[in-house]
Motif scaffolding. Structure first.
Motif, short mmCIF file in Angstrom:
data_model
loop_
_atom_site.label_atom_id
_atom_site.label_comp_id
_atom_site.label_asym_id
_atom_site.label_seq_id
_atom_site.Cartn_x
_atom_site.Cartn_y
_atom_site.Cartn_z
N PRO A 106 13.75 134.05 -0.61
CA PRO A 106 13.01 133.97 0.66
C PRO A 106 12.95 132.57 1.24
O PRO A 106 13.02 132.39 2.46
N VAL A 107 12.83 131.56 0.38
CA VAL A 107 12.79 130.18 0.86
C VAL A 107 14.12 129.80 1.51
O VAL A 107 14.15 129.15 2.57
N ILE A 108 15.24 130.22 0.90
CA ILE A 108 16.56 129.89 1.43
C ILE A 108 16.78 130.57 2.78
O ILE A 108 17.29 129.96 3.74
N ILE A 109 16.39 131.84 2.90
CA ILE A 109 16.56 132.55 4.17
C ILE A 109 15.72 131.90 5.26
O ILE A 109 16.18 131.71 6.40
N THR A 110 14.48 131.53 4.92
CA THR A 110 13.61 130.87 5.90
C THR A 110 14.18 129.51 6.30
O THR A 110 14.17 129.16 7.50
N LEU A 111 14.68 128.76 5.33
CA LEU A 111 15.27 127.45 5.62
C LEU A 111 16.48 127.59 6.54
O LEU A 111 16.63 126.83 7.51
N ALA A 112 17.34 128.58 6.25
CA ALA A 112 18.53 128.78 7.09
C ALA A 112 18.14 129.14 8.52
O ALA A 112 18.71 128.62 9.48
N GLY A 113 17.15 130.02 8.68
CA GLY A 113 16.70 130.37 10.02
C GLY A 113 16.12 129.17 10.76
O GLY A 113 16.38 128.98 11.96
N GLY A 114 15.36 128.34 10.04
CA GLY A 114 14.82 127.13 10.66
C GLY A 114 15.91 126.15 11.10
O GLY A 114 15.81 125.53 12.16
N ILE A 115 16.96 126.03 10.29
CA ILE A 115 18.07 125.13 10.65
C ILE A 115 18.78 125.63 11.91
O ILE A 115 19.13 124.84 12.80
N VAL A 116 19.00 126.95 12.00
CA VAL A 116 19.64 127.49 13.20
C VAL A 116 18.74 127.27 14.42
O VAL A 116 19.22 126.93 15.51
N GLY A 117 17.43 127.47 14.25
CA GLY A 117 16.51 127.20 15.35
C GLY A 117 16.59 125.74 15.80
O GLY A 117 16.60 125.45 17.01
N ALA A 118 16.69 124.83 14.83
CA ALA A 118 16.85 123.41 15.17
C ALA A 118 18.17 123.17 15.88
O ALA A 118 18.26 122.33 16.79
N GLY A 119 19.22 123.93 15.49
CA GLY A 119 20.51 123.80 16.16
C GLY A 119 20.45 124.22 17.61
O GLY A 119 21.06 123.57 18.49
N ILE A 120 19.70 125.28 17.91
CA ILE A 120 19.54 125.72 19.31
C ILE A 120 18.83 124.64 20.11
O ILE A 120 19.24 124.30 21.24
N LEU A 121 17.76 124.09 19.55
CA LEU A 121 17.00 123.04 20.25
C LEU A 121 17.85 121.79 20.47
O LEU A 121 17.84 121.21 21.56
N ALA A 122 18.57 121.37 19.40
CA ALA A 122 19.41 120.17 19.52
C ALA A 122 20.46 120.36 20.59
O ALA A 122 20.69 119.48 21.43
N MET A 123 21.10 121.54 20.60
CA MET A 123 22.14 121.80 21.58
C MET A 123 21.56 121.75 23.01
O MET A 123 22.17 121.14 23.90
N HIS A 124 20.40 122.36 23.19
CA HIS A 124 19.81 122.42 24.54
C HIS A 124 19.49 121.03 25.07
O HIS A 124 19.90 120.66 26.18
#
Length: 382
Positions: A106-124
């Motif tokens: 569960p920690v790994i899945i949550t971490l991966a989702g958070g990284i992708v969310g950060a990727g969307i923000l960084a890109m924007h």
């Protein structure tokens, strides 16, 4: 500070949402069943999925930006625009690597989702920094709310898509991913104003809306084409699944047939031999040994690499009569020729001088000894 009047093209807004949806479906579909694929194919699929998801984030943003209408002429800095695309692809790639090369907790899945969310923000926000002849002015509330939505929805998307790797969950995860990408852009844009800037920053080459449109159209075409290619795999009828309930290990002697030989013979284990993928019948396997995040499959003549982690191998092979003798070993009882016990430990011996024995842990000693007692010779040493 005088803010510019803005409006948006409804058609391009709708197209940007469609691009996000298609990119999410393509990327999450490319990572299906990777445990059963050779290492090179697994790495290639993750790389393609990273480009599809990260590039889709970028394409969605700039399709929507092409629909932005300002009362002045404005351009984009090509170098910053490229950095925005690469940042999304790299962060999504990091998330997928964590998901597919680490234990999926569960920690790994949550971490991966958070990284992708950060990727969307960084890109924007990197993409918005590439505007020339005008400048975006962000509100604190818009940045905070869009950040919360991005991370939250991406975590939800990956929990759904990777909680159970079913077609239904992948489609639901796709929807969450698309909503996350679109919500970040449009929520952030709601709190964003624009002011005219009299001169170019000249960080990189200047790119017009027309040039950007060509790049976005090309990349969107690639994503849609890949989506069609991936969609074909959903139309292939999957073979009937193995029974969910585990069968009891056989207590019959080696001269007697097993109660369900079809199940043992029918299961195929995907392995690698000289860089090529081969399938080994479970009936031909003596034992399976954990090797990091993967396993080694031993037959009478060779041992092969298998991309299944030991947890997946256990779930699949226990149903066809294999026994777990140790946390790192699964044994085919039909291929054990002798069982040896030494004090509080044991080991299963197989035919062939070059074959190592499979250890039996203390906690499983009694169970394995009883299961093999009527089937093989037992020797007590020491």
């Amino acid at each position: 500070m005088e803010f510019l009047n803005t409006s948006h093209s409804g058609f391009l807004v709708a197209m940007s949402c469609l691009v996000a949806l298609v990119a999410g479906f393509t990327g999450l579909s490319l990572t299906r069943d990777l445990a059963e694929k050779p290492m090179f194919q697994k790495k290639a699929s993750i790389a393609l999925a990273s480009v599809a998801l990260g590039g889709g984030i970028w394409a969605m943003h700039f399709v929507a930006m092409l629909g932005l209408q300002l009362p002045i002429l404005f351009y984009y800095d090509a170098a910053i625009t490229l950095v925005s695309a690469l940042s999304a692809i790299l962060l999504v790639g990091a998330a997928l690597i964590i998901l597919h090369f680490a234990n999926r907790t569960p920690v790994i899945i949550t971490l991966a989702g958070g990284i992708v969310g950060a990727g969307i923000l960084a890109m924007h926000y990197i993409g918005m920094a590439g505007l020339e002849l005008c400048r975006a002015v962000f509100s604190v509330s818009g940045v905070a709310f869009s950040s919360f939505v991005a991370v939250g929805l991406c975590i939800a998307a990956f929990w759904i898509a990777y909680g159970q790797r079913t077609n239904r969950n992948i489609l639901l995860g796709t929807l969450c991913f698309a909503i996350a990408v679109c919500a970040v852009h449009f929520l952030a844009m709601t709190g964003t104003n624009f002011v005219a800037v009299p001169s170019l920053a000249e960080f990189g080459p200047v790119m017009s809306n027309e040039t950007l449109a060509l790049g976005v159209i090309f990349f969107s075409f690639v994503i849609f084409g890949t989506c069609l290619w991936v969609s074909v795999t959903y139309l292939v009828v999957a073979p009937s699944a193995q029974p969910e309930a585990a069968t009891e290990p056989s207590h019959a002697s080696r001269s007697e047939p097993r109660s369900a030989p079809e199940a043992v013979v029918g299961l195929q284990i995907p392995c690698e031999r000289d860089g090529s993928k081969v399938f080994i019948r479970s009936a031909d396997v003596l034992f399976v040994r954990a090797d990091g995040h993967y396993t080694q499959v031993y037959t009478a003549d060779e041992h092969l690499f298998c991309a299944w982690p030991i947890t997946d191998a256990t779930k699949r092979l226990i149903t066809v009569g294999f026994m777990q003798t140790h946390r790192s070993y699964l044994v085919n009882p039909d291929r054990v020729v002798r069982f040896e016990r030494t004090k509080d430990k044991g080991r299963c011996i197989f035919g062939g001088a070059d074959l190592p024995p499979a250890p039996v842990s203390r906690s499983k000693l009694k169970i394995i000894q009883n299961a093999l007692a009527s089937q093989v010779g037992a020797v007590r040493a020491g």
